[in-house]
Scaffold this motif. Structure first.
Motif, PDB file in Angstrom:
ATOM      1  N   MET A   1       0.848  -1.180   0.000  1.00 23.05           N
ATOM      2  CA  MET A   1       0.000   0.000   0.000  1.00 23.05           C
ATOM      3  C   MET A   1       0.891   1.239   0.000  1.00 23.05           C
ATOM      4  SD  MET A   1      -2.897   0.842   2.769  1.00 23.05           S
ATOM      5  CE  MET A   1      -3.451   2.462   3.002  1.00 23.05           C
ATOM      6  N   SER A   2       0.662   2.132  -0.912  1.00 18.94           N
ATOM      7  CA  SER A   2       1.477   3.339  -0.991  1.00 18.94           C
ATOM      8  C   SER A   2       0.861   4.450  -0.141  1.00 18.94           C
ATOM      9  CB  SER A   2       1.601   3.799  -2.433  1.00 18.94           C
ATOM     10  OG  SER A   2       0.344   4.178  -2.928  1.00 18.94           O
ATOM     11  N   ALA A   3       1.722   5.403   0.232  1.00 22.35           N
ATOM     12  CA  ALA A   3       1.259   6.544   1.014  1.00 22.35           C
ATOM     13  C   ALA A   3       0.360   7.414   0.148  1.00 22.35           C
ATOM     14  CB  ALA A   3       2.443   7.350   1.511  1.00 22.35           C
ATOM     15  N   ARG A   4      -0.654   8.000   0.749  1.00 25.95           N
ATOM     16  CA  ARG A   4      -1.546   8.887   0.001  1.00 25.95           C
ATOM     17  C   ARG A   4      -0.827  10.172  -0.380  1.00 25.95           C
ATOM     18  NH1 ARG A   4      -7.196   9.032   3.040  1.00 25.95           N
ATOM     19  NH2 ARG A   4      -8.165   8.699   1.027  1.00 25.95           N
ATOM     20  N   ILE A   5      -0.094  10.730   0.555  1.00 29.28           N
ATOM     21  CA  ILE A   5       0.699  11.930   0.291  1.00 29.28           C
ATOM     22  C   ILE A   5       2.146  11.542   0.592  1.00 29.28           C
ATOM     23  CG2 ILE A   5       1.152  14.319   0.922  1.00 29.28           C
ATOM     24  CD1 ILE A   5      -1.747  14.433   1.959  1.00 29.28           C
ATOM     25  N   PRO A   6       2.999  11.531  -0.408  1.00 31.68           N
ATOM     26  CA  PRO A   6       4.377  11.091  -0.169  1.00 31.68           C
ATOM     27  C   PRO A   6       5.167  12.117   0.641  1.00 31.68           C
ATOM     28  CG  PRO A   6       4.117  11.816  -2.434  1.00 31.68           C
ATOM     29  CD  PRO A   6       2.752  11.846  -1.807  1.00 31.68           C
ATOM     30  N   PRO A   7       6.039  11.653   1.522  1.00 29.00           N
ATOM     31  CA  PRO A   7       6.913  12.564   2.264  1.00 29.00           C
ATOM     32  C   PRO A   7       7.889  13.259   1.313  1.00 29.00           C
ATOM     33  CG  PRO A   7       6.907  10.377   3.254  1.00 29.00           C
ATOM     34  CD  PRO A   7       6.196  10.268   1.952  1.00 29.00           C
ATOM     35  N   VAL A   8       8.428  14.369   1.749  1.00 31.69           N
ATOM     36  CA  VAL A   8       9.437  15.106   0.982  1.00 31.69           C
ATOM     37  C   VAL A   8      10.682  14.226   0.877  1.00 31.69           C
ATOM     38  CG1 VAL A   8      10.988  17.091   1.092  1.00 31.69           C
ATOM     39  CG2 VAL A   8       8.594  17.368   1.646  1.00 31.69           C
ATOM     40  N   ASP A  27      23.031  14.224  12.612  1.00 27.99           N
ATOM     41  CA  ASP A  27      22.910  13.894  11.194  1.00 27.99           C
ATOM     42  C   ASP A  27      21.879  12.809  10.956  1.00 27.99           C
ATOM     43  OD1 ASP A  27      24.843  15.740  10.516  1.00 27.99           O
ATOM     44  OD2 ASP A  27      26.477  14.307  10.757  1.00 27.99           O
ATOM     45  N   GLU A  28      20.935  12.651  11.873  1.00 24.22           N
ATOM     46  CA  GLU A  28      19.894  11.623  11.726  1.00 24.22           C
ATOM     47  C   GLU A  28      19.025  11.899  10.505  1.00 24.22           C
ATOM     48  OE1 GLU A  28      19.139   8.893  13.714  1.00 24.22           O
ATOM     49  OE2 GLU A  28      21.041   9.287  14.727  1.00 24.22           O
ATOM     50  N   GLU A  29      18.611  10.837   9.847  1.00 25.35           N
ATOM     51  CA  GLU A  29      17.659  10.943   8.738  1.00 25.35           C
ATOM     52  C   GLU A  29      16.309  11.364   9.317  1.00 25.35           C
ATOM     53  OE1 GLU A  29      16.034  10.655   4.940  1.00 25.35           O
ATOM     54  OE2 GLU A  29      18.134  10.532   5.526  1.00 25.35           O
ATOM     55  N   PRO A  30      15.660  12.392   8.770  1.00 24.47           N
ATOM     56  CA  PRO A  30      14.356  12.811   9.306  1.00 24.47           C
ATOM     57  C   PRO A  30      13.317  11.700   9.189  1.00 24.47           C
ATOM     58  CG  PRO A  30      15.247  14.487   7.834  1.00 24.47           C
ATOM     59  CD  PRO A  30      16.112  13.278   7.696  1.00 24.47           C
ATOM     60  N   LEU A  31      12.491  11.575  10.196  1.00 31.64           N
ATOM     61  CA  LEU A  31      11.410  10.596  10.169  1.00 31.64           C
ATOM     62  C   LEU A  31      10.461  10.900   9.020  1.00 31.64           C
ATOM     63  CD1 LEU A  31      10.526  10.579  13.971  1.00 31.64           C
ATOM     64  CD2 LEU A  31      11.950   8.939  12.744  1.00 31.64           C
ATOM     65  N   ALA A  32       9.848   9.863   8.473  1.00 30.17           N
ATOM     66  CA  ALA A  32       8.907  10.057   7.360  1.00 30.17           C
ATOM     67  C   ALA A  32       7.779  10.996   7.765  1.00 30.17           C
ATOM     68  CB  ALA A  32       8.357   8.711   6.900  1.00 30.17           C
TER      69      ALA A  32
END
Length: 83
Positions: A1-8, A27-32
């Motif tokens: 199932m894909s996200a309805r609105i994709p993250p940046v 330098d953490e990767e931002p959470l979705a």
């Protein structure tokens, strides 16, 4: 199932990148979830301000705040005299 609105995804606008840097330590990767909010920079900035306030409170203060905000099962206020 894909996200309805994709993250940046990177690369993103300079404004969104600045908000994401403030939201994540080091330098953490931002959470979705944060990257989703970053699609609308004013929303991300507002949520960052609220989150910083909420997490800046001590554990006891957060619990007291929630106790005062959550109504009892019968619909009455948690404290006498309301809020």
């Amino acid at each position: 199932m894909s996200a309805r609105i994709p993250p940046v995804e990177a690369p993103c606008s300079p404004e969104a990148a600045a908000v994401l840097r403030r939201m994540m330590p080091g330098d953490e990767e931002p959470l979705a979830l944060f990257r989703l909010y970053a699609r609308k920079v004013p929303l991300a900035e507002a949520l960052h301000g609220w989150g910083s306030y909420e997490l800046g409170l001590g554990l006891r203060d957060r619990e007291v705040k929630r106790f005062r905000e959550v109504p009892l099962p019968d619909g009455s206020a948690a404290e006498e005299g309301g809020r």
